[in-house]
Write an enzyme that holds these catalytic residues in place. Structure first.
Site, PDB file in Angstrom:
ATOM      1  CG  ASN A  65      -2.122  -0.808   1.107  1.00 25.58           C
ATOM      2  OD1 ASN A  65      -2.436  -1.265   0.019  1.00 25.58           O
ATOM      3  ND2 ASN A  65      -2.813  -1.021   2.208  1.00 25.58           N
ATOM      4  CD  GLU A  84       4.577  -2.200  -4.861  1.00 25.85           C
ATOM      5  OE1 GLU A  84       3.508  -2.643  -4.422  1.00 25.85           O
ATOM      6  OE2 GLU A  84       5.631  -2.160  -4.191  1.00 25.85           O
TER       7      GLU A  84
HETATM    8  P1  TGC Z   1      -7.204 -11.346  -0.039  1.00 25.71           P
HETATM    9  O1  TGC Z   1      -8.016 -12.520   0.407  1.00 25.71           O
HETATM   10  O2  TGC Z   1      -7.855 -10.280  -0.824  1.00 25.71           O
HETATM   11  O3  TGC Z   1      -6.462 -10.700   1.213  1.00 25.71           O
HETATM   12  C1  TGC Z   1      -5.671 -11.461   2.112  1.00 25.71           C
HETATM   13  C2  TGC Z   1      -5.535 -10.623   3.380  1.00 25.71           C
HETATM   14  O4  TGC Z   1      -4.845  -9.420   3.077  1.00 25.71           O
HETATM   15  C3  TGC Z   1      -5.685  -8.285   3.339  1.00 25.71           C
HETATM   16  N1  TGC Z   1      -5.496  -7.318   2.267  1.00 25.71           N
HETATM   17  C4  TGC Z   1      -5.028  -6.097   2.483  1.00 25.71           C
HETATM   18  N2  TGC Z   1      -4.641  -5.475   3.596  1.00 25.71           N
HETATM   19  C5  TGC Z   1      -4.176  -4.225   3.480  1.00 25.71           C
HETATM   20  N3  TGC Z   1      -4.084  -3.594   2.288  1.00 25.71           N
HETATM   21  C6  TGC Z   1      -4.461  -4.181   1.139  1.00 25.71           C
HETATM   22  N4  TGC Z   1      -4.325  -3.530  -0.027  1.00 25.71           N
HETATM   23  C7  TGC Z   1      -4.959  -5.502   1.200  1.00 25.71           C
HETATM   24  N5  TGC Z   1      -5.384  -6.387   0.279  1.00 25.71           N
HETATM   25  C8  TGC Z   1      -5.722  -7.491   0.954  1.00 25.71           C
HETATM   26  C9  TGC Z   1      -7.106  -8.843   3.354  1.00 25.71           C
HETATM   27  O5  TGC Z   1      -7.957  -8.050   4.108  1.00 25.71           O
HETATM   28  C10 TGC Z   1      -6.882 -10.192   3.971  1.00 25.71           C
HETATM   29  O6  TGC Z   1      -6.669 -10.001   5.365  1.00 25.71           O
HETATM   30  P2  TGC Z   1      -7.290 -11.041   6.418  1.00 25.71           P
HETATM   31  O7  TGC Z   1      -6.911 -10.499   7.746  1.00 25.71           O
HETATM   32  O8  TGC Z   1      -8.778 -11.040   6.157  1.00 25.71           O
HETATM   33  O9  TGC Z   1      -6.657 -12.353   6.094  1.00 25.71           O
HETATM   34  O10 TGC Z   1      -5.968 -11.954  -0.804  1.00 25.71           O
HETATM   35  P3  TGC Z   1      -5.871 -12.510  -2.191  1.00 25.71           P
HETATM   36  O11 TGC Z   1      -4.890 -13.623  -2.164  1.00 25.71           O
HETATM   37  O12 TGC Z   1      -7.228 -12.758  -2.791  1.00 25.71           O
HETATM   38  O13 TGC Z   1      -5.188 -11.218  -2.855  1.00 25.71           O
HETATM   39  C11 TGC Z   1      -5.216 -11.086  -4.093  1.00 25.71           C
HETATM   40  C12 TGC Z   1      -4.480  -9.862  -4.647  1.00 25.71           C
HETATM   41  C13 TGC Z   1      -4.506 -10.054  -6.120  1.00 25.71           C
HETATM   42  C14 TGC Z   1      -5.223  -8.615  -4.283  1.00 25.71           C
HETATM   43  C15 TGC Z   1      -3.050  -9.702  -4.127  1.00 25.71           C
HETATM   44  O14 TGC Z   1      -2.418 -10.913  -4.135  1.00 25.71           O
HETATM   45  C16 TGC Z   1      -2.252  -8.667  -4.904  1.00 25.71           C
HETATM   46  O15 TGC Z   1      -2.293  -7.495  -4.588  1.00 25.71           O
HETATM   47  N6  TGC Z   1      -1.452  -9.095  -5.945  1.00 25.71           N
HETATM   48  C17 TGC Z   1      -0.516  -8.237  -6.632  1.00 25.71           C
HETATM   49  C18 TGC Z   1       0.877  -8.654  -6.265  1.00 25.71           C
HETATM   50  C19 TGC Z   1       1.781  -7.483  -6.032  1.00 25.71           C
HETATM   51  O16 TGC Z   1       1.368  -6.339  -5.973  1.00 25.71           O
HETATM   52  N7  TGC Z   1       3.048  -7.754  -5.879  1.00 25.71           N
HETATM   53  C20 TGC Z   1       3.973  -6.722  -5.591  1.00 25.71           C
HETATM   54  C21 TGC Z   1       5.344  -7.286  -5.346  1.00 25.71           C
HETATM   55  S1  TGC Z   1       6.464  -6.064  -4.713  1.00 25.71           S
HETATM   56  C22 TGC Z   1       6.856  -5.134  -6.029  1.00 25.71           C
HETATM   57  O17 TGC Z   1       6.380  -5.255  -7.103  1.00 25.71           O
HETATM   58  C23 TGC Z   1       7.861  -4.086  -5.742  1.00 25.71           C
HETATM   59  S2  TGC Z   1       8.334  -3.141  -7.086  1.00 25.71           S
HETATM   60  C24 TGC Z   1       8.918  -1.837  -6.216  1.00 25.71           C
HETATM   61  C25 TGC Z   1       9.755  -0.879  -6.951  1.00 25.71           C
HETATM   62  O18 TGC Z   1      10.785  -1.238  -7.550  1.00 25.71           O
HETATM   63  O19 TGC Z   1       9.399   0.335  -6.849  1.00 25.71           O
HETATM   64  P1  FAD Z   2       1.663 -12.443 -14.018  1.00 33.20           P
HETATM   65  O1  FAD Z   2       1.106 -12.531 -12.658  1.00 33.20           O
HETATM   66  O2  FAD Z   2       2.085 -13.680 -14.694  1.00 33.20           O
HETATM   67  O3  FAD Z   2       0.633 -11.669 -14.950  1.00 33.20           O
HETATM   68  C1  FAD Z   2       0.741 -11.650 -16.371  1.00 33.20           C
HETATM   69  C2  FAD Z   2      -0.498 -10.977 -16.947  1.00 33.20           C
HETATM   70  O4  FAD Z   2      -1.674 -11.695 -16.580  1.00 33.20           O
HETATM   71  C3  FAD Z   2      -0.710  -9.544 -16.431  1.00 33.20           C
HETATM   72  O5  FAD Z   2      -1.223  -8.735 -17.455  1.00 33.20           O
HETATM   73  C4  FAD Z   2      -1.758  -9.702 -15.347  1.00 33.20           C
HETATM   74  O6  FAD Z   2      -2.541  -8.528 -15.179  1.00 33.20           O
HETATM   75  C5  FAD Z   2      -2.587 -10.843 -15.937  1.00 33.20           C
HETATM   76  N1  FAD Z   2      -3.308 -11.612 -14.919  1.00 33.20           N
HETATM   77  C6  FAD Z   2      -2.777 -12.322 -13.882  1.00 33.20           C
HETATM   78  N2  FAD Z   2      -3.747 -12.913 -13.176  1.00 33.20           N
HETATM   79  C7  FAD Z   2      -4.922 -12.569 -13.762  1.00 33.20           C
HETATM   80  C8  FAD Z   2      -6.286 -12.853 -13.493  1.00 33.20           C
HETATM   81  N3  FAD Z   2      -6.649 -13.612 -12.458  1.00 33.20           N
HETATM   82  N4  FAD Z   2      -7.228 -12.331 -14.308  1.00 33.20           N
HETATM   83  C9  FAD Z   2      -6.870 -11.545 -15.352  1.00 33.20           C
HETATM   84  N5  FAD Z   2      -5.604 -11.235 -15.663  1.00 33.20           N
HETATM   85  C10 FAD Z   2      -4.639 -11.737 -14.875  1.00 33.20           C
HETATM   86  N6  FAD Z   2       8.503  -8.041  -6.878  1.00 33.20           N
HETATM   87  C11 FAD Z   2       8.958  -8.040  -5.593  1.00 33.20           C
HETATM   88  O7  FAD Z   2       8.534  -8.850  -4.773  1.00 33.20           O
HETATM   89  N7  FAD Z   2       9.910  -7.150  -5.185  1.00 33.20           N
HETATM   90  C12 FAD Z   2      10.461  -6.242  -6.039  1.00 33.20           C
HETATM   91  O8  FAD Z   2      11.308  -5.437  -5.621  1.00 33.20           O
HETATM   92  C13 FAD Z   2      10.019  -6.229  -7.395  1.00 33.20           C
HETATM   93  N8  FAD Z   2      10.601  -5.399  -8.290  1.00 33.20           N
HETATM   94  C14 FAD Z   2      10.280  -5.493  -9.626  1.00 33.20           C
HETATM   95  C15 FAD Z   2      11.001  -4.747 -10.564  1.00 33.20           C
HETATM   96  C16 FAD Z   2      10.699  -4.853 -11.915  1.00 33.20           C
HETATM   97  C17 FAD Z   2      11.512  -4.108 -12.921  1.00 33.20           C
HETATM   98  C18 FAD Z   2       9.622  -5.682 -12.337  1.00 33.20           C
HETATM   99  C19 FAD Z   2       9.234  -5.760 -13.781  1.00 33.20           C
HETATM  100  C20 FAD Z   2       8.920  -6.434 -11.416  1.00 33.20           C
HETATM  101  C21 FAD Z   2       9.249  -6.364 -10.055  1.00 33.20           C
HETATM  102  N9  FAD Z   2       8.597  -7.169  -9.096  1.00 33.20           N
HETATM  103  C22 FAD Z   2       9.009  -7.174  -7.791  1.00 33.20           C
HETATM  104  C23 FAD Z   2       7.632  -8.172  -9.527  1.00 33.20           C
HETATM  105  C24 FAD Z   2       6.244  -7.608  -9.836  1.00 33.20           C
HETATM  106  O9  FAD Z   2       5.555  -7.281  -8.671  1.00 33.20           O
HETATM  107  C25 FAD Z   2       5.490  -8.638 -10.684  1.00 33.20           C
HETATM  108  O10 FAD Z   2       6.099  -8.644 -11.951  1.00 33.20           O
HETATM  109  C26 FAD Z   2       4.010  -8.298 -10.801  1.00 33.20           C
HETATM  110  O11 FAD Z   2       3.354  -8.469  -9.567  1.00 33.20           O
HETATM  111  C27 FAD Z   2       3.302  -9.153 -11.874  1.00 33.20           C
HETATM  112  O12 FAD Z   2       3.609 -10.516 -11.757  1.00 33.20           O
HETATM  113  P2  FAD Z   2       4.105 -11.366 -13.046  1.00 33.20           P
HETATM  114  O13 FAD Z   2       5.190 -10.579 -13.707  1.00 33.20           O
HETATM  115  O14 FAD Z   2       4.433 -12.715 -12.565  1.00 33.20           O
HETATM  116  O15 FAD Z   2       2.884 -11.382 -14.033  1.00 33.20           O
END
Ligand code: TGC
Ligand code: FAD
Length: 390
Positions: free
Chosen positions: A247, A370
């Site tokens: 968040n 994110e």
């Molecule tokens: P779900 O059942 O929806 O939730 C599980 C538990 O988590 C709570 N929750 C939240 N709490 C606070 N803020 C939020 N935004 C929340 N979203 C969910 C929820 O209330 C629940 O809590 P509890 O106590 O009831 O258990 O979980 P789900 O598995 O269905 O979630 C699905 C989904 C798709 C929303 C989640 O997995 C998601 O957001 N996926 C996206 C993955 C992602 O954003 N990855 C980021 C990796 S880090 C990164 O990319 C860093 S790049 C940084 C950089 O270089 O700048």
């Molecule tokens: P996927 O999950 O395989 O998704 C591929 C496509 O399918 C997307 O278009 C998505 O929207 C779609 N899709 C997936 N599921 C569904 C669904 N159920 N319904 C419809 N469409 C769907 N992660 C970290 O933990 N820490 C980091 O510091 C970090 N840094 C990063 C830096 C860079 C440069 C990049 C590119 C990524 C980084 N990430 C990091 C990872 C990033 O968070 C993931 O790439 C991102 O969450 C998407 O996951 P994925 O690449 O596996 O795509």
């Protein structure tokens, strides 16, 4: 028409709502980014270079973990944090990524879920930029769905043993400490601090990515790392703790991408005012003015919405919906603005000299990490309907 006195840059007077401190922080960040980052961005991008010493500069000015109270941090408002992200991303999304990860994904979980001993050991050094951290959640088979991670923490005598791997991790190749998310024996999520000297950890650099070039992204491999109890973030309370980090980072991204978009808007405006085609300024054409009007509108709305969101976060309001909405929408608008601007500059828009193409390519990453654009649509859909469509 003389438009010098017209407030076309900030038509809703956002600047006037900032406190004195927020204005100062925004000006300091702008000056630093223009003087010390803008002059090196082309070379850093071309050489895929991130100078680790920059972190010390970021720390010296209070840009790392700025909203944290104590431990050498600045303790400023969430609006200030957003304004810093905006100035960094106006230069390059990769520089903003560096401060986002350190502040929101490393210092934030230690501050909120760590013990006093962990806070004292790590936060002051992270805030000075003497230590660089990274955040390992994503795995090769667990991107949008982090609940599928396989990294495992198993009890072993009085310690634990950590095994698994992480992929696509910002700063992994240059990190001193790693916040690793793993599942324990009960399949509950657990946060662990791993240090680069720990036996069994190694990293590699993803060298073939074509976006966010100056930001080092990598893999993390963990083989039988011995984890003592005092490396576990004991106050982690399930997945919501992980999402609280996301968040915070997503909020910063919402501001950041508007910084990139604003830079691009001003750059393309100046270009079309000076470019003569068909014997008149490009800026004198209706189609071009419509594009400038769209940019101005979306950026003004995006920034004012970020301000409102920041105020709500400072008031401790529940803002998950707003965060997903603005991470998604501001990324979407910024990338559209970058595409239009690139087109408005014609062939010149394809060169590095105008910085727009680099921003456009970077924004592809920002749209993806994110939580992708579509995942945030599904989050918003679930909040509205109560139905999970993942
Ligand atoms: P779900 O059942 O929806 O939730 C599980 C538990 O988590 C709570 N929750 C939240 N709490 C606070 N803020 C939020 N935004 C929340 N979203 C969910 C929820 O209330 C629940 O809590 P509890 O106590 O009831 O258990 O979980 P789900 O598995 O269905 O979630 C699905 C989904 C798709 C929303 C989640 O997995 C998601 O957001 N996926 C996206 C993955 C992602 O954003 N990855 C980021 C990796 S880090 C990164 O990319 C860093 S790049 C940084 C950089 O270089 O700048
Ligand atoms: P996927 O999950 O395989 O998704 C591929 C496509 O399918 C997307 O278009 C998505 O929207 C779609 N899709 C997936 N599921 C569904 C669904 N159920 N319904 C419809 N469409 C769907 N992660 C970290 O933990 N820490 C980091 O510091 C970090 N840094 C990063 C830096 C860079 C440069 C990049 C590119 C990524 C980084 N990430 C990091 C990872 C990033 O968070 C993931 O790439 C991102 O969450 C998407 O996951 P994925 O690449 O596996 O795509």
């Amino acid at each position: 028409m003389n438009n010098q006195s017209i407030n076309w840059k900030d038509p809703l007077y956002l600047h006037s709502f900032l406190t004195e401190e927020e204005r100062k922080i925004s000006a300091t960040a702008k000056e630093f980014c223009e003087k010390h980052l803008f002059n090196r961005v082309k070379s850093d991008n071309n050489n895929k270079n991130f100078d680790k010493n920059l972190f010390k500069e970021f720390g010296r000015l209070g840009f790392l973990g700025p909203t944290i109270e104590g431990y050498g941090c600045a303790n400023v408002s969430n609006i200030s944090y957003g304004l810093i992200a905006k100035e960094f991303e106006a230069v390059d999304s990769g520089y903003r990524s560096a401060i986002s990860v350190q502040s929101s994904l490393v210092m934030h979980p230690i501050y909120n879920f760590g013990s006093e001993e962990q806070k004292k050991r790590y936060i002051p050094k992270l805030s000075k930029g003497d230590l660089i951290g990274c955040f390992g959640l994503t795995e090769s088979e667990a991107g949008s769905d982090p609940s599928s991670i396989k990294t495992k923490l198993i009890k072993d005598g009085k310690n634990y043993r950590l095994n698994g791997s992480k992929n696509w991790i910002t700063n992994a190749p240059i990190a001193d400490i790693f916040i690793i998310w793993a599942k324990d024996e009960d399949n509950s999520i657990v946060g662990i601090i791993v240090e680069k000297e720990d036996k069994g950890i190694s990293t590699s650099l993803i060298d073939n990515k074509l976006s966010l070039l100056l930001s080092p992204t990598g893999q993390i491999y963990m083989q039988d790392i011995i984890i003592p109890e005092n490396r576990i973030l004991q106050l982690t309370k399930g997945w919501k703790s992980v999402f609280s980090c996301l968040n915070k980072a997503r909020y910063g991204i919402a501001w950041g991408v508007m910084g990139a978009a604003e830079f691009i808007w001003h750059q393309s405006k100046e270009y079309v005012e000076n470019r003569i085609m068909f014997k008149k300024q490009l800026a004198g054409n209706q189609l071009i003015q419509k594009k400038l009007a769209d940019m101005q509108t979306e950026i003004t709305i995006g920034l004012n919405a970020c301000y409102q969101l920041g105020k709500l976060i400072d008031l401790n309001k529940e803002v998950n919906i707003g965060i997903s909405m603005l991470k998604r929408n501001n990324c979407k608008k910024a990338i559209e603005i970058a595409r239009e601007a690139r087109d408005m500059l014609g062939a010149n828009g394809l060169t590095e000299d105008y910085h727009i193409m680099r921003h456009l390519i970077n924004l592809e990453t920002v749209k993806t990490y994110e939580g992708t654009e579509d995942i945030h649509a599904l989050i918003l859909g679930k909040y509205q309907t109560g139905i999970s469509a993942f």
